[in-house]
Design a protein around this motif. Structure first.
Motif, PDB file in Angstrom:
ATOM      1  N   UNK A  67      37.166  83.332  63.469  1.00  0.00           N
ATOM      2  CA  UNK A  67      37.235  83.640  64.873  1.00  0.00           C
ATOM      3  C   UNK A  67      36.462  83.072  65.804  1.00  0.00           C
ATOM      4  N   UNK A  68      35.641  81.795  65.618  1.00  0.00           N
ATOM      5  CA  UNK A  68      35.250  81.204  66.684  1.00  0.00           C
ATOM      6  C   UNK A  68      35.951  80.232  67.290  1.00  0.00           C
ATOM      7  N   UNK A  69      35.354  79.259  68.467  1.00  0.00           N
ATOM      8  CA  UNK A  69      36.344  78.034  68.722  1.00  0.00           C
ATOM      9  C   UNK A  69      35.949  77.029  67.931  1.00  0.00           C
ATOM     10  N   UNK A  70      36.944  76.086  67.517  1.00  0.00           N
ATOM     11  CA  UNK A  70      36.739  74.825  66.209  1.00  0.00           C
ATOM     12  C   UNK A  70      35.806  74.588  66.392  1.00  0.00           C
ATOM     13  N   UNK A  71      35.090  75.035  64.468  1.00  0.00           N
ATOM     14  CA  UNK A  71      34.312  74.553  63.919  1.00  0.00           C
ATOM     15  C   UNK A  71      34.490  73.351  62.908  1.00  0.00           C
ATOM     16  N   UNK A  72      33.043  72.969  62.696  1.00  0.00           N
ATOM     17  CA  UNK A  72      33.072  71.978  61.724  1.00  0.00           C
ATOM     18  C   UNK A  72      32.035  72.526  61.191  1.00  0.00           C
ATOM     19  N   UNK A  73      32.354  72.075  59.395  1.00  0.00           N
ATOM     20  CA  UNK A  73      31.017  72.636  58.611  1.00  0.00           C
ATOM     21  C   UNK A  73      30.942  71.153  57.055  1.00  0.00           C
ATOM     22  N   UNK A  74      29.780  70.064  57.345  1.00  0.00           N
ATOM     23  CA  UNK A  74      29.394  68.967  56.485  1.00  0.00           C
ATOM     24  C   UNK A  74      28.648  69.522  55.625  1.00  0.00           C
ATOM     25  N   UNK A  75      29.157  69.229  54.675  1.00  0.00           N
ATOM     26  CA  UNK A  75      28.165  70.069  53.046  1.00  0.00           C
ATOM     27  C   UNK A  75      27.780  68.953  52.219  1.00  0.00           C
ATOM     28  N   UNK A  76      26.245  68.744  51.612  1.00  0.00           N
ATOM     29  CA  UNK A  76      26.503  67.769  50.088  1.00  0.00           C
ATOM     30  C   UNK A  76      25.537  68.455  49.934  1.00  0.00           C
ATOM     31  N   UNK A  77      26.046  68.394  48.462  1.00  0.00           N
ATOM     32  CA  UNK A  77      24.824  69.541  47.515  1.00  0.00           C
ATOM     33  C   UNK A  77      24.960  70.601  47.603  1.00  0.00           C
ATOM     34  N   UNK A  78      25.648  71.104  48.117  1.00  0.00           N
ATOM     35  CA  UNK A  78      26.092  72.974  47.999  1.00  0.00           C
ATOM     36  C   UNK A  78      24.984  72.875  49.871  1.00  0.00           C
ATOM     37  N   UNK A  79      24.397  72.210  50.453  1.00  0.00           N
ATOM     38  CA  UNK A  79      23.851  72.326  52.044  1.00  0.00           C
ATOM     39  C   UNK A  79      24.163  71.935  53.140  1.00  0.00           C
ATOM     40  N   UNK A  80      24.652  73.224  53.993  1.00  0.00           N
ATOM     41  CA  UNK A  80      25.417  71.830  54.866  1.00  0.00           C
ATOM     42  C   UNK A  80      24.247  70.694  55.766  1.00  0.00           C
ATOM     43  N   UNK A  81      24.950  69.699  55.973  1.00  0.00           N
ATOM     44  CA  UNK A  81      24.375  68.796  56.722  1.00  0.00           C
ATOM     45  C   UNK A  81      24.448  68.376  57.983  1.00  0.00           C
ATOM     46  N   UNK A  82      25.295  68.984  58.218  1.00  0.00           N
ATOM     47  CA  UNK A  82      25.282  69.511  60.237  1.00  0.00           C
ATOM     48  C   UNK A  82      27.048  69.989  60.442  1.00  0.00           C
ATOM     49  N   UNK A  83      26.227  71.351  61.220  1.00  0.00           N
ATOM     50  CA  UNK A  83      27.644  72.307  61.544  1.00  0.00           C
ATOM     51  C   UNK A  83      27.273  72.133  63.151  1.00  0.00           C
ATOM     52  N   UNK A  84      28.912  72.810  63.355  1.00  0.00           N
ATOM     53  CA  UNK A  84      29.095  72.283  65.175  1.00  0.00           C
ATOM     54  C   UNK A  84      30.288  72.653  65.346  1.00  0.00           C
ATOM     55  N   UNK A  85      30.380  73.872  66.335  1.00  0.00           N
ATOM     56  CA  UNK A  85      31.265  74.298  67.017  1.00  0.00           C
ATOM     57  C   UNK A  85      31.889  73.582  68.627  1.00  0.00           C
ATOM     58  N   UNK A  86      33.127  72.990  69.483  1.00  0.00           N
ATOM     59  CA  UNK A  86      33.256  72.449  70.285  1.00  0.00           C
ATOM     60  C   UNK A  86      34.261  73.123  71.123  1.00  0.00           C
ATOM     61  N   UNK A  87      34.696  72.416  71.577  1.00  0.00           N
ATOM     62  CA  UNK A  87      36.590  72.641  72.425  1.00  0.00           C
ATOM     63  C   UNK A  87      37.866  72.297  71.369  1.00  0.00           C
ATOM     64  N   UNK A  88      37.548  70.911  70.483  1.00  0.00           N
ATOM     65  CA  UNK A  88      38.798  70.352  69.700  1.00  0.00           C
ATOM     66  C   UNK A  88      37.974  70.091  68.405  1.00  0.00           C
ATOM     67  N   UNK A  89      38.701  70.222  67.262  1.00  0.00           N
ATOM     68  CA  UNK A  89      37.898  70.244  66.194  1.00  0.00           C
ATOM     69  C   UNK A  89      37.190  68.913  66.064  1.00  0.00           C
ATOM     70  N   UNK A  90      37.639  67.494  66.743  1.00  0.00           N
ATOM     71  CA  UNK A  90      37.212  65.977  66.918  1.00  0.00           C
ATOM     72  C   UNK A  90      36.098  66.312  67.263  1.00  0.00           C
ATOM     73  N   UNK A  91      35.704  66.719  68.517  1.00  0.00           N
ATOM     74  CA  UNK A  91      34.435  67.157  68.906  1.00  0.00           C
ATOM     75  C   UNK A  91      33.772  68.037  68.052  1.00  0.00           C
ATOM     76  N   UNK A  92      34.124  68.773  67.492  1.00  0.00           N
ATOM     77  CA  UNK A  92      33.049  69.602  66.325  1.00  0.00           C
ATOM     78  C   UNK A  92      32.978  68.510  65.047  1.00  0.00           C
ATOM     79  N   UNK A  93      33.486  67.744  64.355  1.00  0.00           N
ATOM     80  CA  UNK A  93      33.165  66.990  63.491  1.00  0.00           C
ATOM     81  C   UNK A  93      32.238  66.149  64.104  1.00  0.00           C
TER      82      UNK A  93
END
Length: 552
Positions: A294-320
């Motif tokens: 339900x949040x603003x555009x959010x991107x999660x990056x995972x490596x070996x089942x652990x997140x190594x980066x997570x962000x919420x922003x105004x757009x998906x590209x900014x979140x990435x």
């Protein structure tokens, strides 16, 4: 003699001496009993049986469907001499049916019993069962659910499967083609190899059916979280290339009954075959990004089942971009999940580094076109995100058994937080603290997560002590700052989340050294007072959640 017991076939057609086992390899099909809930493919199968001169015996709606297709059908009621009764609850539970299925055709005592009672042999049984799972899934009332518990069907299936030396049993419409092909190749007969395979499928079919019913009684009807017997029913979806390592074998199974949306139900749009690790990591990424459904555009990056980066922003590209900059070293070869349909600009940005899998609810034409140039990248479309508040059991195998627990669907709101320091957090600190806390829930313990401005600043995972996790996360933040030319690491002025309490002040002091100004943690240590005193001395704001999120 009962109607339908042809003395030229069935019991009388088998001599009363013992046959060598090899003689039972090919069994001609002369009479077939068909009673199916799922009528897919029924017309083609019946046509093939009739082409080989097979007599059709059937019940109720199946008999009607066969007659509408132009076939002559013998009703089970005519075979048994008894009409269907009790609203169809009793129709096939009769010696004329089960004797014809269960008789050992080269046992002279069985043959004699068939002769004495006018029982004709049934060589092929085609049965699938009342739609119990579908009835539950549509939200039917309890009485309707109970009426969709099949009794006669499973009895016939098990009888035929037990006697597969002489009888074919088909429970899945997907197997009709194999039966037709084999009968065409063998002049109307079935081989023992096929009958054995179909028998195995049949027992799995009834086991799954009974397991689904038992699960409904235990979980839905009786409200038990941990029933005395835990039915485990799953169907093979795919064999995978290998497991976590090349010397291990692996496969993906799906629930035999109703299932929600998840990584196992995702549509793979492109890319090479998924591996065990791909699926495991993609599941971790999807579960985390679902927390932000339900949040603003959010991107999660995972490596070996652990997140190594997570962000919420105004757009998906900014979140990435923000998620990637948390730890772009670990992100190489990682798994990405987003909470919005993918667009072209985000896909272009993701294509800048090697990525194994991208998960999204959907992807527009531009995004698909971008990823089409990356033939090895797997794009998984989930259609929806899992509900992070859903219930159910989580299972883990151990040597000699299983561990079972309810899902960690605990969530914290601002109203649940207890300020324990002299200074209360600002609105910005509180927002970052809750963001970090949500991410920490999905990081392997001991977990430390720094966050600032809706993005992770550093993540420390899986260490044997909390201090080391705090230091590792801070070191990653310093490395990111150096890599991107920032004046200072993003841990300066950040909020830090700890998945469990600080047993000593050293972990908190490591966070202070990293520049954190706010701490969110469960509390509950016998040294809470020492930790609170250290936070006050450093001028930190700290809140207790009263909830722990260990993840092993």
């Amino acid at each position: 003699m009962l109607l339908g017991s042809d003395p030229t076939r069935g019991a009388a057609s088998f001599p009363s001496r013992k046959r060598p086992p090899s003689m039972t390899d090919l069994i001609p099909v002369r009479r077939a009993l068909l009673s199916v809930s799922d009528k897919a493919g029924l017309a083609d199968l019946a046509a093939a049986l009739v082409r080989h001169g097979v007599e059709l015996v059937s019940t109720g709606g199946t008999a009607k469907a066969l007659r509408e297709a132009g076939h002559s059908v013998l009703d089970v009621a005519d075979l048994t001499g008894f009409p269907e009764m009790m609203d169809g609850r009793v129709k096939t539970l009769h010696p004329a049916v089960h004797g014809g299925i269960l008789a050992v055709r080269d046992d002279e005592r069985h043959v004699a019993a068939m002769d004495a009672h006018g029982i004709g042999a049934i060589d092929l049984v085609v049965v699938n069962l009342y739609p119990f799972a579908a009835t539950v899934a549509k939200g039917a009332a309890r009485d309707e659910i109970i009426e969709n518990i099949d009794i006669g069907g499973p009895a016939m299936v098990r009888s035929a499967a037990k006697n597969h030396a002489f009888v074919g049993i088909v429970t899945e419409p997907e197997d009709y083609a194999a039966v037709i092909a084999e009968m065409d190749a063998n002049g109307g007969a079935m081989t023992l190899d096929l009958r054995k395979r179909l028998a195995a499928t049949a027992f799995a079919h009834t086991a799954t059916y009974d397991g689904t019913i038992a699960s409904w009684f235990a979980f839905a009807d009786q409200g038990k979280l941990f029933p005395d017997t835990l039915p485990l029913t799953a169907k093979l979806s795919a064999e995978l290339r290998y497991g976590e390592n090349p010397h291990q074998k692996a496969a993906l199974y799906l629930p035999a009954g109703p299932a929600g949306r998840g990584i196992a139900q995702a549509e793979q749009v492109q890319g090479k075959e998924l591996s065990y690790n791909n699926i495991n990591d993609a599941d971790a990424a999807l579960e985390l990004v679902a927390e932000f459904r339900e949040a603003d555009p959010t991107c999660v990056i995972v490596k070996h089942a652990n997140p190594c980066g997570v962000a919420t922003a105004a757009s998906l590209s900014q979140a990435y971009d923000a998620a990637l900059k948390c730890d772009d070293v670990s992100a190489f070869g990682g798994i990405i999940a987003v909470n919005r349909p993918l667009d072209g600009p985000t896909a272009e940005a993701i294509s800048g580094i090697f990525t194994e899998v991208v998960c999204a609810p959907d992807a527009d034409a531009d995004a698909r076109a971008v990823f089409a140039k990356k033939k090895n990248l797997r794009l998984l479309l989930t259609g929806d995100l899992p509900d992070p508040a859903r219930g159910g059991l989580m299972l883990k195998t151990i040597a000699g058994g299983w561990l079972a627990q309810s899902r960690d669907n605990g969530r914290i709101t601002r109203a649940d937080l207890k300020v324990v320091t002299d200074r209360a957090p600002t609105e910005e600190e509180l927002a970052d603290a809750l963001f970090a806390w949500t991410v920490a829930k999905h990081v392997k313990s001991n977990a430390i997560v720094y966050a600032k401005g809706g993005a992770t600043a550093g993540i420390g995972a899986g260490q044997m002590n909390r201090r080391d996790s705090a230091r590792i996360a801070a070191a990653k933040a310093r490395e990111a700052a150096e890599s991107h030319g920032w004046a200072s690491p993003r841990t300066i002025g950040s909020a830090v989340a700890s998945d469990a309490f600080f047993p000593f002040a050293d972990g908190l002091l490591a966070a202070v050294e990293a520049g954190a100004t706010c701490v969110i943690q469960p509390g509950g240590s016998i040294r809470d007072d020492e930790v609170i005193a250290a936070a006050n001395k450093a001028g930190l704001a700290m809140v207790f959640t009263g909830m722990r999120h260990f993840r092993h």
